[in-house]
Design an enzyme around this catalytic site. Structure first.
Site, PDB file in Angstrom:
ATOM      1  N   HIS A 113       0.813  -1.225   0.000  1.00 45.43           N
ATOM      2  CA  HIS A 113       0.000   0.000   0.000  1.00 45.43           C
ATOM      3  C   HIS A 113       0.845   1.273   0.000  1.00 45.43           C
ATOM      4  O   HIS A 113       0.369   2.330  -0.417  1.00 45.43           O
ATOM      5  CB  HIS A 113      -0.948  -0.015   1.196  1.00 45.43           C
ATOM      6  CG  HIS A 113      -2.086  -0.970   1.035  1.00 45.43           C
ATOM      7  ND1 HIS A 113      -3.266  -0.639   0.397  1.00 45.43           N
ATOM      8  CD2 HIS A 113      -2.222  -2.277   1.393  1.00 45.43           C
ATOM      9  CE1 HIS A 113      -4.078  -1.675   0.372  1.00 45.43           C
ATOM     10  NE2 HIS A 113      -3.480  -2.685   0.979  1.00 45.43           N
ATOM     11  N   ASP A 129      -9.165   5.555  -6.155  1.00 42.35           N
ATOM     12  CA  ASP A 129      -8.362   5.741  -7.367  1.00 42.35           C
ATOM     13  C   ASP A 129      -9.049   6.672  -8.365  1.00 42.35           C
ATOM     14  O   ASP A 129      -8.690   6.703  -9.535  1.00 42.35           O
ATOM     15  CB  ASP A 129      -8.063   4.392  -8.031  1.00 42.35           C
ATOM     16  CG  ASP A 129      -9.327   3.617  -8.382  1.00 42.35           C
ATOM     17  OD1 ASP A 129     -10.434   4.109  -8.067  1.00 42.35           O
ATOM     18  OD2 ASP A 129      -9.216   2.516  -8.954  1.00 42.35           O
TER      19      ASP A 129
END
Length: 208
Positions: free
Chosen positions: A94, A124
């Site tokens: 991550h 995103d």
């Protein structure tokens, strides 16, 4: 006279204390105002990228659309999606995913400039509203974003085991105070989906 003098001195002392108190109060009010403005800005800002969050994006765009000087002006709504974020998170962690998200934000900011409204509204997902002085040329705009993306990957992500890239949907519109922001985003999102579908078909044909 002594009593009057003492009373006068006491009044002077009280007036000085009052002036000091008023000065401190004024300073405290300024600090409270500054802190409230900071909290307001933080509540409108995405912590990772510094872009507007969903709330901030909607508020800022509504303010711009309500401005009389923008009435009838040409603009575009861009819906952008960072490609392969799940793969980057799963394969590289991550921390790398955060780097990719931050990079996508920088690419969009650089592509459109600081005067335009750039927001991160999902993990995103990014949105940009740009107000244009010239005629809208969507192919040239896409090429410009691609060029900025390539340059960014070469300069800042050359050592990464992945490529940072976004898919974008670009929806042109004419500014009006009566426009629904959610509807503009929906149109841009549909065009983004078509762009991702087109890219998938190209990748599939490359391997056939």
């Amino acid at each position: 006279m002594t009593v009057q003098l003492c009373a006068a001195l006491k009044i002077i002392t009280l007036m000085k204390q009052q002036a000091v108190t008023q000065k401190q109060l004024k300073k405290s009010l300024i600090e409270i105002k500054e802190n409230n403005e900071l909290l307001r800005d933080l509540s409108r800002q995405d912590a990772l990228t510094g872009c507007y969050n969903r709330r901030g994006f909607f508020e800022e765009l509504r303010k711009r659309l309500s401005n009389d000087k923008n009435e009838g002006e040409k603009a575009i709504m861009v819906f952008a999606d960072l490609d392969c974020l799940k793969t980057i998170n799963d394969k590289f962690g991550h921390e790398e995913g955060d780097f990719a998200i931050l990079s996508a934000a920088k690419i969009l900011k650089h592509s459109f400039g600081n005067s335009e409204i750039v927001g991160r509204i999902g993990g995103d997902e990014f949105v940009v509203c740009a107000f244009l002085d010239n005629a809208i040329d969507i192919p040239s705009m896409r090429n410009h974003i691609e060029a900025v993306t390539r340059e960014y990957n070469i300069k800042y992500a050359a050592d990464k085991p992945y490529i940072i890239h976004t898919s974008v949907g670009v929806y042109p519109f004419v500014c009006s105070a009566t426009l629904e922001i959610g509807e503009l985003l929906s149109h841009a999102d549909i065009l983004l989906y078509e762009e991702k579908k087109r890219k998938r078909s190209i990748l599939k044909s490359d391997y056939e």
